[in-house]
Design a protein around this motif. Structure first.
Motif, PDB file in Angstrom:
ATOM      1  N   ARG A  26       0.860  -1.186   0.000  1.00 36.00           N
ATOM      2  CA  ARG A  26       0.000   0.000   0.000  1.00 36.00           C
ATOM      3  C   ARG A  26       0.895   1.235   0.000  1.00 36.00           C
ATOM      4  O   ARG A  26       1.797   1.338   0.845  1.00 36.00           O
ATOM      5  CB  ARG A  26      -0.857  -0.015   1.267  1.00 36.00           C
ATOM      6  N   ALA A  77      12.216   2.689 -12.567  1.00 36.92           N
ATOM      7  CA  ALA A  77      13.478   1.944 -12.451  1.00 36.92           C
ATOM      8  C   ALA A  77      13.746   1.087 -13.681  1.00 36.92           C
ATOM      9  O   ALA A  77      14.900   0.855 -14.041  1.00 36.92           O
ATOM     10  CB  ALA A  77      13.450   1.069 -11.199  1.00 36.92           C
ATOM     11  N   THR A  78      12.681   0.617 -14.331  1.00 37.31           N
ATOM     12  CA  THR A  78      12.878  -0.212 -15.528  1.00 37.31           C
ATOM     13  C   THR A  78      13.592   0.599 -16.606  1.00 37.31           C
ATOM     14  O   THR A  78      14.554   0.114 -17.223  1.00 37.31           O
ATOM     15  CB  THR A  78      11.514  -0.735 -16.031  1.00 37.31           C
ATOM     16  N   LEU A  81      17.190   0.911 -15.610  1.00 40.80           N
ATOM     17  CA  LEU A  81      17.992  -0.288 -15.917  1.00 40.80           C
ATOM     18  C   LEU A  81      18.313  -0.328 -17.408  1.00 40.80           C
ATOM     19  O   LEU A  81      19.454  -0.602 -17.803  1.00 40.80           O
ATOM     20  CB  LEU A  81      17.222  -1.555 -15.516  1.00 40.80           C
ATOM     21  N   PHE A 101      11.999  -9.445  -9.707  1.00 40.15           N
ATOM     22  CA  PHE A 101      10.881  -8.908 -10.480  1.00 40.15           C
ATOM     23  C   PHE A 101      11.278  -8.958 -11.958  1.00 40.15           C
ATOM     24  O   PHE A 101      12.450  -8.794 -12.306  1.00 40.15           O
ATOM     25  CB  PHE A 101      10.603  -7.471 -10.028  1.00 40.15           C
ATOM     26  N   ALA A 103      11.275  -7.076 -14.379  1.00 41.82           N
ATOM     27  CA  ALA A 103      11.961  -5.952 -15.028  1.00 41.82           C
ATOM     28  C   ALA A 103      13.465  -6.177 -15.141  1.00 41.82           C
ATOM     29  O   ALA A 103      14.100  -5.684 -16.082  1.00 41.82           O
ATOM     30  CB  ALA A 103      11.692  -4.656 -14.258  1.00 41.82           C
ATOM     31  N   THR A 104      14.047  -6.909 -14.197  1.00 44.82           N
ATOM     32  CA  THR A 104      15.496  -7.157 -14.242  1.00 44.82           C
ATOM     33  C   THR A 104      15.845  -7.876 -15.553  1.00 44.82           C
ATOM     34  O   THR A 104      16.823  -7.531 -16.217  1.00 44.82           O
ATOM     35  CB  THR A 104      15.946  -8.041 -13.050  1.00 44.82           C
ATOM     36  N   ALA A 199       5.027   3.279  -6.776  1.00 44.35           N
ATOM     37  CA  ALA A 199       4.030   3.515  -5.716  1.00 44.35           C
ATOM     38  C   ALA A 199       4.115   2.500  -4.583  1.00 44.35           C
ATOM     39  O   ALA A 199       3.844   2.827  -3.422  1.00 44.35           O
ATOM     40  CB  ALA A 199       2.639   3.492  -6.340  1.00 44.35           C
TER      41      ALA A 199
HETATM   42  N1  T4K Z   1      13.585  -4.512 -10.101  1.00 47.80           N
HETATM   43  C1  T4K Z   1      13.006  -5.037  -9.012  1.00 47.80           C
HETATM   44  C2  T4K Z   1      13.767  -5.998  -8.172  1.00 47.80           C
HETATM   45  C3  T4K Z   1      11.699  -4.663  -8.657  1.00 47.80           C
HETATM   46  O1  T4K Z   1      11.105  -5.199  -7.567  1.00 47.80           O
HETATM   47  C4  T4K Z   1      11.011  -3.733  -9.464  1.00 47.80           C
HETATM   48  C5  T4K Z   1       9.651  -3.372  -9.149  1.00 47.80           C
HETATM   49  C6  T4K Z   1      11.683  -3.197 -10.585  1.00 47.80           C
HETATM   50  C7  T4K Z   1      12.971  -3.624 -10.870  1.00 47.80           C
HETATM   51  C8  T4K Z   1      11.050  -2.205 -11.486  1.00 47.80           C
HETATM   52  O2  T4K Z   1      10.784  -0.987 -10.829  1.00 47.80           O
HETATM   53  P1  T4K Z   1       9.751   0.070 -11.518  1.00 47.80           P
HETATM   54  O3  T4K Z   1      10.033   0.113 -12.989  1.00 47.80           O
HETATM   55  O4  T4K Z   1       8.349  -0.422 -11.216  1.00 47.80           O
HETATM   56  O5  T4K Z   1      10.079   1.375 -10.841  1.00 47.80           O
HETATM   57  C9  T4K Z   1       4.873  -4.401  -7.677  1.00 47.80           C
HETATM   58  C10 T4K Z   1       5.338  -3.145  -8.387  1.00 47.80           C
HETATM   59  O6  T4K Z   1       4.468  -2.804  -9.446  1.00 47.80           O
HETATM   60  C11 T4K Z   1       6.730  -3.217  -8.895  1.00 47.80           C
HETATM   61  O7  T4K Z   1       7.169  -1.893  -9.103  1.00 47.80           O
HETATM   62  C12 T4K Z   1       7.647  -3.890  -7.885  1.00 47.80           C
HETATM   63  N2  T4K Z   1       8.990  -4.066  -8.346  1.00 47.80           N
HETATM   64  C13 T4K Z   1       7.089  -5.242  -7.531  1.00 47.80           C
HETATM   65  C14 T4K Z   1       7.946  -5.970  -6.526  1.00 47.80           C
HETATM   66  O8  T4K Z   1       5.828  -5.082  -6.953  1.00 47.80           O
HETATM   67  P2  T4K Z   1       2.893  -6.067  -8.151  1.00 47.80           P
HETATM   68  O9  T4K Z   1       2.873  -7.200  -9.086  1.00 47.80           O
HETATM   69  O10 T4K Z   1       2.882  -6.371  -6.730  1.00 47.80           O
HETATM   70  O11 T4K Z   1       1.589  -5.255  -8.442  1.00 47.80           O
HETATM   71  P3  T4K Z   1       1.064  -3.790  -8.127  1.00 47.80           P
HETATM   72  O12 T4K Z   1       2.011  -2.769  -8.599  1.00 47.80           O
HETATM   73  O13 T4K Z   1      -0.263  -3.760  -8.746  1.00 47.80           O
HETATM   74  O14 T4K Z   1       0.907  -3.570  -6.550  1.00 47.80           O
HETATM   75  C15 T4K Z   1       0.464  -4.495  -5.562  1.00 47.80           C
HETATM   76  C16 T4K Z   1      -0.691  -4.005  -4.752  1.00 47.80           C
HETATM   77  O15 T4K Z   1      -0.463  -2.737  -4.167  1.00 47.80           O
HETATM   78  C17 T4K Z   1      -1.906  -3.847  -5.617  1.00 47.80           C
HETATM   79  O16 T4K Z   1      -2.622  -5.033  -5.658  1.00 47.80           O
HETATM   80  C18 T4K Z   1      -2.659  -2.718  -4.965  1.00 47.80           C
HETATM   81  C19 T4K Z   1      -1.670  -1.956  -4.156  1.00 47.80           C
HETATM   82  N3  T4K Z   1      -1.492  -0.651  -4.785  1.00 47.80           N
HETATM   83  C20 T4K Z   1      -0.726  -0.578  -5.905  1.00 47.80           C
HETATM   84  C21 T4K Z   1      -0.563   0.632  -6.537  1.00 47.80           C
HETATM   85  C22 T4K Z   1       0.257   0.730  -7.792  1.00 47.80           C
HETATM   86  C23 T4K Z   1      -2.133   0.453  -4.251  1.00 47.80           C
HETATM   87  O17 T4K Z   1      -2.840   0.347  -3.238  1.00 47.80           O
HETATM   88  N4  T4K Z   1      -1.963   1.658  -4.879  1.00 47.80           N
HETATM   89  C24 T4K Z   1      -1.211   1.799  -6.003  1.00 47.80           C
HETATM   90  O18 T4K Z   1      -1.089   2.918  -6.529  1.00 47.80           O
HETATM   91  O19 T4K Z   1       4.204  -5.234  -8.562  1.00 47.80           O
END
Ligand code: T4K
Length: 406
Positions: A26, A77-78, A81, A101, A103-104, A199
């Motif tokens: 969150r 971050a993607t 990278l 994740f 993106a790596t 986020a």
């Molecule tokens: N490398 C690594 C090791 C990473 O972990 C990540 C990102 C990256 C690179 C790439 O970074 P960025 O390009 O994103 O900056 C989440 C994130 O989307 C992802 O950024 C993150 N890792 C990863 C570990 O977790 P998910 O699959 O958990 O789904 P997501 O984003 O829908 O979020 C999970 C829950 O959080 C949602 O079900 C609802 C809640 N949520 C989410 C958002 C976006 C909220 O309540 N509000 C929101 O605005 O990926």
């Protein structure tokens, strides 16, 4: 604990413990007033993007925090990278973990570079330096380490290997803001390191990322690359893209960064609370953070040993989700099992026994500013209840799924 009997579990039609879902990631929103004041300022200035004052300040503050010569803000971050990989001139193959994740891996593959998946260490969850050599081929140009959960990779061993084979080493530090390795802040290792301010990260800028490096030329090349190759008006020096961070993102990032100690302290409090309550659960192991280092405690990660606990991680996940407690199975099923890698490299899993095992065991639990000790008590009590009644739960699930209902 509100569950009196197994029939009360939401999966069997009982009231879910939460009406609104409880999330792992969150977004932390702190000091709304200060953020809105900054939004008003940037609107008054009418500088919305293109390296405005908030982006510059955010970069400066990050460089101070991390202790590097250059921090370059990017839209996520993607993109960070991708820019690092391109600016380093990587090609052919790059050795990467699969327990990360997606993106790596994607940031390589999208540029025609093959991620060669290397197994991780079973206890640290990070790329195992002892398994790197077997992944090296004449086409290898680099290694990417990921500081999974903010716990630093074995930077020294990876650097030695990179030097020995003439490979470029960089780090995906998406989880590792404000964490250290042997006392030095993560961000200063390898050619470059990339942080995420998505986020769901403990410090967010809505979307955003930051590239940290001590290499002047690399920083210069990346700055050009993320701004179409522009150097001043009408003057394009090289191929580039648009990877810039906007002012509103930087305003959010700065505001959250100012509150870093508050967020970390809450994460730590949650972590210690979980640790205390999970103590003594057979087959449920909370991963530890090295207390000699700086940690951000942004992930609460448990490993479920199905044999000892008697129940699988996946069944636990299903039961928690029914209660609206959205625990996550990061990083199931592993990059190598996702497309296009699953098709391109169907045998990759054969070399990744620890990764294959981990993706079946790891579960991350809700934390952050929106989680308090009452939530943690509810979560752990539910776990306790499930473990205690698992035989009956399984029987009832079996009955539910069998057509005759018997
Ligand atoms: N490398 C690594 C090791 C990473 O972990 C990540 C990102 C990256 C690179 C790439 O970074 P960025 O390009 O994103 O900056 C989440 C994130 O989307 C992802 O950024 C993150 N890792 C990863 C570990 O977790 P998910 O699959 O958990 O789904 P997501 O984003 O829908 O979020 C999970 C829950 O959080 C949602 O079900 C609802 C809640 N949520 C989410 C958002 C976006 C909220 O309540 N509000 C929101 O605005 O990926």
């Amino acid at each position: 604990m509100t569950k009196k009997s197994v029939d009360d579990l939401a999966i069997f039609g009982g009231e879910p413990l939460y009406v609104e879902p409880l999330h792992v990631g969150r977004p932390n929103i702190v000091d709304r007033e200060k953020f809105l004041q900054r939004v008003n300022d940037l609107l008054d200035r009418r500088t919305l993007t293109n390296y405005g004052p908030y982006v510059q300040e955010f970069e400066r503050r990050m460089a101070e925090l991390v202790g590097v010569r250059h921090c370059i803000a990017v839209c996520n971050a993607t993109m960070g990278l991708e820019a690092v990989i391109r600016a380093l001139g990587l090609s052919g193959e790059v050795i990467a973990p699969s327990f990360t994740f997606i993106a790596t891996a994607h940031s390589l593959q999208i540029q025609g570079i093959k991620p060669v998946f290397c197994d991780v260490d079973a206890s640290t969850h990070n790329i195992d330096p002892d398994r790197i050599r077997e992944c090296i081929s004449p086409r290898t140009t680099g290694i990417v380490g990921v500081h999974v959960w903010g716990r630093a990779c074995d930077v020294r061993a990876l650097s030695d290997l990179a030097n020995e084979y003439g490979l470029k080493l960089y780090f995906d530090a998406a989880h590792a803001l404000a964490c250290s390795y042997q006392g030095d802040m993560i961000g200063s290792f390898g050619e470059a390191e990339v942080f995420s301010f998505h986020a769901t990260k403990f410090v967010n800028s809505f979307e955003g990322g930051m590239i940290a490096t001590n290499r002047d030329e690399l920083a210069e090349a990346i700055r050009l690359m993320i701004n179409f190759g522009f150097r001043g008006y009408d003057n394009v020096l090289s191929l580039g893209t648009n990877g810039k961070m906007s002012e509103v993102s930087a305003a959010m990032g700065l505001t959250n960064l100012e509150n870093l100690p508050v967020i970390i302290s809450k994460n730590r409090e949650n972590y210690e609370n979980y640790r205390e309550r999970l103590n003594g659960f057979s087959g449920i192991r909370l991963i530890a953070y090295d207390e000699r280092e700086q940690n951000n405690y942004q992930y609460i990660v448990v490993e479920i040993d199905e044999e000892m606990a008697g129940i699988s991680r996946d069944l636990l996940t299903q039961l928690f989700h029914a209660e609206n407690i959205l625990v996550r199975r990061y990083f199931y099923p592993g990059c190598h099992q996702m497309q296009p890698y699953r098709t391109l490299y169907p045998n990759a899993g054969l070399h990744l026994p620890n990764t294959e095992r981990l993706v079946q065991r790891v579960m991350t639990l809700p934390t952050g500013l929106s989680i308090d000790s009452a939530d943690i008590l509810t979560i752990v009590d539910l776990l306790d209840f499930i473990l205690l009644h698992q035989n009956r739960i399984r029987k009832m699930l079996f009955r539910q799924s069998s057509p005759s209902g018997k």
